[in-house]
Structure formats: structure tokens, C-alpha cells
Design a protein around this motif. Structure first.
Motif, PDB file in Angstrom:
ATOM      1  N   ALA A 102       3.910  -4.366  -9.893  1.00  0.00           N
ATOM      2  CA  ALA A 102       3.796  -5.786  -9.576  1.00  0.00           C
ATOM      3  C   ALA A 102       5.175  -6.302  -9.211  1.00  0.00           C
ATOM      4  N   LEU A 103       5.225  -7.300  -8.328  1.00  0.00           N
ATOM      5  CA  LEU A 103       6.479  -7.921  -7.918  1.00  0.00           C
ATOM      6  C   LEU A 103       6.316  -9.429  -8.005  1.00  0.00           C
ATOM      7  N   VAL A 104       7.258 -10.088  -8.666  1.00  0.00           N
ATOM      8  CA  VAL A 104       7.181 -11.530  -8.900  1.00  0.00           C
ATOM      9  C   VAL A 104       7.991 -12.292  -7.858  1.00  0.00           C
ATOM     10  N   PHE A 105       7.406 -13.373  -7.353  1.00  0.00           N
ATOM     11  CA  PHE A 105       8.050 -14.291  -6.424  1.00  0.00           C
ATOM     12  C   PHE A 105       8.225 -15.650  -7.109  1.00  0.00           C
ATOM     13  N   GLN A 106       8.880 -16.576  -6.398  1.00  0.00           N
ATOM     14  CA  GLN A 106       9.162 -17.887  -6.990  1.00  0.00           C
ATOM     15  C   GLN A 106       7.939 -18.792  -7.056  1.00  0.00           C
ATOM     16  N   SER A 107       6.929 -18.546  -6.227  1.00  0.00           N
ATOM     17  CA  SER A 107       5.695 -19.337  -6.254  1.00  0.00           C
ATOM     18  C   SER A 107       4.580 -18.528  -5.628  1.00  0.00           C
ATOM     19  N   ALA A 262      10.501  -8.523   2.168  1.00  0.00           N
ATOM     20  CA  ALA A 262       9.921  -9.860   1.972  1.00  0.00           C
ATOM     21  C   ALA A 262      11.026 -10.919   1.899  1.00  0.00           C
ATOM     22  N   ARG A 263      11.113 -11.761   2.891  1.00  0.00           N
ATOM     23  CA  ARG A 263      12.226 -12.701   3.002  1.00  0.00           C
ATOM     24  C   ARG A 263      12.274 -13.718   1.848  1.00  0.00           C
ATOM     25  N   PRO A 264      11.149 -14.284   1.378  1.00  0.00           N
ATOM     26  CA  PRO A 264      11.251 -15.209   0.234  1.00  0.00           C
ATOM     27  C   PRO A 264      11.813 -14.537  -1.018  1.00  0.00           C
ATOM     28  N   PHE A 265      11.534 -13.246  -1.162  1.00  0.00           N
ATOM     29  CA  PHE A 265      12.080 -12.488  -2.294  1.00  0.00           C
ATOM     30  C   PHE A 265      13.565 -12.209  -2.095  1.00  0.00           C
ATOM     31  N   LEU A 266      13.923 -11.818  -0.883  1.00  0.00           N
ATOM     32  CA  LEU A 266      15.297 -11.411  -0.585  1.00  0.00           C
ATOM     33  C   LEU A 266      16.289 -12.569  -0.572  1.00  0.00           C
ATOM     34  N   PHE A 267      15.809 -13.759  -0.250  1.00  0.00           N
ATOM     35  CA  PHE A 267      16.734 -14.870  -0.015  1.00  0.00           C
ATOM     36  C   PHE A 267      16.526 -16.049  -0.958  1.00  0.00           C
ATOM     37  N   SER A 268      15.908 -15.805  -2.102  1.00  0.00           N
ATOM     38  CA  SER A 268      15.737 -16.860  -3.106  1.00  0.00           C
ATOM     39  C   SER A 268      16.244 -16.362  -4.454  1.00  0.00           C
ATOM     40  N   SER A 270      16.322 -15.645  -8.254  1.00  0.00           N
ATOM     41  CA  SER A 270      15.188 -15.240  -9.095  1.00  0.00           C
ATOM     42  C   SER A 270      14.821 -16.316 -10.115  1.00  0.00           C
ATOM     43  N   GLN A 271      13.656 -16.138 -10.708  1.00  0.00           N
ATOM     44  CA  GLN A 271      13.197 -17.055 -11.755  1.00  0.00           C
ATOM     45  C   GLN A 271      14.246 -17.191 -12.851  1.00  0.00           C
ATOM     46  N   THR A 272      14.329 -18.366 -13.439  1.00  0.00           N
ATOM     47  CA  THR A 272      15.219 -18.531 -14.577  1.00  0.00           C
ATOM     48  C   THR A 272      14.726 -17.651 -15.731  1.00  0.00           C
ATOM     49  N   PRO A 273      15.614 -17.244 -16.622  1.00  0.00           N
ATOM     50  CA  PRO A 273      15.188 -16.435 -17.756  1.00  0.00           C
ATOM     51  C   PRO A 273      14.092 -17.113 -18.576  1.00  0.00           C
TER      52      PRO A 273
END
Length: 392
Positions: A102-107, A262-268, A270-273
Motif C-alpha cells: 500500500a502507498l499513502v498519499f496526502q488525500s 506519481a507526481r502528487p507523491f513525489l512533490f508533496s 508527507s503526512q505529519t507524524p
């Protein structure tokens, strides 16, 4: 000074059509009862299906993560922004979904954009349900792939499209698991059968099914017993899971590819801890939440039946998303306003989110609503309708 006259004109037009809606600023956190301008209001529009936004284990996990890691991650994931808590979350999500990775994104929105824009090429075709979420539509628009749209849940049209697409390198069928405006469920078994017949991949966005459908809320794939037969599962961490973020679950090669493409993954960043830790705690809570999920479905059935008994049109709803179809945009928003006067918040949704003649007030039932809460909402609906002179 910039000339914003065209923007002013468009906003005025929205006001004339009854479609203008300012932001609602709440004085309290997400719950079944919230405070608005000092007044206690019954909340019937939140995606907080299971009440996890205020769960003590999630809050304690967030606090502990801040103490250990600080408030931010400092970078994008591919530089220094992946810390142990992110890795733990993805491992837990994969185990929960029964996938390799699984890979997590910001939204959830950026998940669909990132995945679709990355995996679709000019040699591919994407076949999409006409009522799929805006994030899917935007994700497809970012690609140079060929595209076909089939009428909502129309399996004959889907099969016809698949027959026409045999020459493409990849054929990907994309569907919501639960459709957010109508609350109906995708015919996933039929979709999977057609995909296997015509050698296509299946991509399911389970934003409103995560935490709602399937054992412990694993989603539509588990709900229909299709584990291992759906290639790409998209989930959200911001609705029933109660925090924020999105994820894709599938094969390890898919994750490795998206990390590099994946550009949103590469250029954002990461989630806060705290967010990652809260999401991790939520998945662990879900594993023992069968009773909570059962209560959610019991409440949904009770409320839908009550609304129908009063003469309301609930459309195709078969989940805790229960639209009350009004039609006219201005009347729809007026009905929503009248409900608020009665002490019930239920958001009106009109064009362009839905068709011009399909305006609705969308109710979302939660596990933590009591029967008394739901009866209060039904009573408010009856009185508001009477004021609107739609029913006697």
C-alpha cells in the motif's frame, strides 16, 4: 489592481440561482452534535461514519507521535520525509486490505490523480462510470490515454466498450465502490467478470466504502468476496477512518512504480507524524469494530425507511449516504436552510456537482447517531418540507 469583474458576475449569478453557499465555520470538532454560532446543531452531513475523529486511541496516538517525531516530517517521502510511522502505516494498510503493498498519499483526491496519471499511457484506454467522483475524472484528464464512459452501472455498455478496446495495451475499468452522491454500490462482481473475460484491469475507488463495507470495513472488494481479483484499490483515510489522507493498495510492483512516477507523491511533503500515527491507530481500531459498523448499517436502514415513510425520494441509496431528492437547485438549498432553522445541518448539493434537475440534500448517517437523533432529524425534515410547500 486586478479586474475581477467576471468573477463577481459569476458569483452574483450563483446567488440568483440559489446555488451560492458560504463556508460554514464550526465552533466544535466533528461529532453527531456540533456547535454553530453558539447553537447546538445535529450534524447529518459529516463523513465521520464511525465516530473515529474523537476516538481516544487515535488522539493519544497523535499526541505520542508529536512528542516522539515533532509536528512535521520535513520533506517529501523520497528525500527525508519517510519516517518509521509512515512505513508502519503502509504495512498495516496492506495487511488490512489483503494486498502485497500500500502507498499513502496526502488525500483521496491526490491518490486518484497520482495513480491514474501515472499508470495510463497513450497506448491504453480507461473505461469509466459516468458518475465517478471528480478526482477520478480529473485524474483521467491528466492522461493522454483513450477514454470511454459508460452509463451508470450499465454492464451492457461496459461490455460493448470492452469489445471495442481489444487493441489497446492496457484496458482499465474505473468505478467508485460507493457512489458519493447517490449512496448506491457498484455492481463489482459483474465488473470483475467482464474484466476477466476481456483481459482488463479493475480499479475501485472505495472512499465511501472504506470502514463501511466488508469485514471490519475492508471495502467493496471484501464485501463481494473478490479478494485477489481487483487489481487497484483506492481508499481514503479521511472519512470513516476519521483522519486525513488517501492510499492505493495492490501489487508491490504498482507501489514501486508509483513511488517513482506519481507526481502528487513525489512533490508533496508527507503526512505529519500525528496524522500517520492516528491513521495507524484507526486501522487497528477497525479490526475490532464489527459492532460499530453493524450499528452504522442499522441506523442507515432506520433513517432511510423513516424518510421514505414520510414520502421523501431517497433515490438509489443503499448505504449510509441517503440523498433527499428535491430537484430544483434553489428549492434544494432553501430546504437545507429550513432544516438548519430546525436545528439540523444537512448540506444541499446542486449543479454542477449533480445534474441541474437532481438537486438533493445529502444526509449521511453515522454509527454514533442515536435513534432519538434520527427521529429529531426526521421530524425536522417533515416540518421543513411543510414550510417549503412540497408535501402537506
Amino acid at each position: 489592481m486586478a479586474n475581477w469583474q467576471s468573477l463577481y458576475d459569476e458569483l452574483e449569478n450563483l446567488k440568483k440561482e440559489g446555488r451560492y453557499r458560504p463556508m460554514t465555520v464550526w465552533d466544535s470538532g466533528s461529532s453527531t452534535w456540533m456547535t454553530l454560532n453558539g447553537r447546538r446543531v445535529l450534524q447529518m452531513s459529516s463523513n465521520n461514519y464511525l465516530g473515529l475523529t474523537g476516538h481516544p486511541e487515535l488522539k493519544e496516538s497523535a499526541i505520542a507521535a508529536i512528542r516522539e517525531y515533532g509536528v512535521g516530517s520535513g520533506s517529501v517521502r523520497t528525500i527525508t520525509g519517510t519516517i518509521r510511522i509512515h512505513d508502519e502505516l503502509e504495512r498495516e494498510l496492506a495487511a488490512f486490505k489483503g494486498t502485497e503493498a500500500a502507498l499513502v498519499f496526502q488525500s483521496g483526491f491526490t491518490t486518484n490523480q497520482g495513480v491514474l496519471a501515472s499508470i495510463l499511457s497513450p497506448d491504453d484506454v480507461v473505461i469509466s462510470d459516468e458518475l465517478n467522483h471528480a478526482s477520478i475524472i480529473d485524474g483521467i484528464r491528466l492522461t493522454k490515454s483513450h477514454r470511454k464512459i459508460y452509463a451508470h452501472k450499465d454492464m451492457d455498455q461496459l461490455e460493448a466498450a470492452l469489445k471495442q478496446c481489444s487493441s489497446y495495451k492496457k484496458r482499465i475499468i474505473v468505478t467508485d465502490g460507493v457512489f458519493s452522491m447517490d449512496g448506491d454500490i457498484a455492481p463489482l462482481p459483474a465488473i470483475v467478470k467482464l474484466a476477466e473475460t476481456y483481459d482488463a484491469l479493475v480499479y475501485v475507488d472505495d472512499a465511501h466504502a472504506s470502514g463501511v463495507l466488508g469485514k471490519n470495513g475492508k471495502g467493496t472488494t471484501d464485501h463481494f468476496g473478490l479478494n485477489g481479483r481487483v487489481h487497484i484499490q483506492i481508499g481514503t483515510l479521511s472519512k470513516a477512518v476519521g483522519v486525513v489522507g488517501g492510499y492505493v493498495a495492490g501489487d508491490r510492483v504498482l507501489k514501486d512504480f508509483l513511488i517513482h512516477k506519481a507526481r502528487p507523491f513525489l512533490f508533496s511533503t508527507s503526512q505529519t507524524p500525528a496524522v500517520a500515527a492516528s491513521c495507524l491507530a484507526a486501522i487497528r481500531v477497525l479490526r475490532r469494530s464489527e459492532e460499530r459498523i453493524a450499528q452504522l448499517w442499522a441506523n442507515a436502514t432506520y433513517f432511510r425507511s423513516g424518510a421514505q415513510a414520510l414520502g421523501f425520494d431517497t433515490g438509489a441509496s443503499e448505504t449510509p449516504i441517503i440523498p433527499i431528492i428535491i430537484g430544483d437547485p434553489a428549492k434544494t438549498m432553501r430546504f437545507s436552510d429550513l432544516l438548519l432553522e430546525e436545528g439540523v445541518f444537512a448540506q444541499g448539493i446542486v449543479y454542477p456537482t449533480v445534474a441541474m434537475d437532481k438537486g438533493r440534500v445529502r444526509f449521511i448517517v453515522a454509527a454514533e447517531h442515536t435513534r432519538e437523533d434520527l427521529d429529531i432529524a426526521l421530524g425536522a425534515m417533515r416540518r421543513a418540507y411543510q414550510k417549503l410547500s412540497i408535501i402537506g
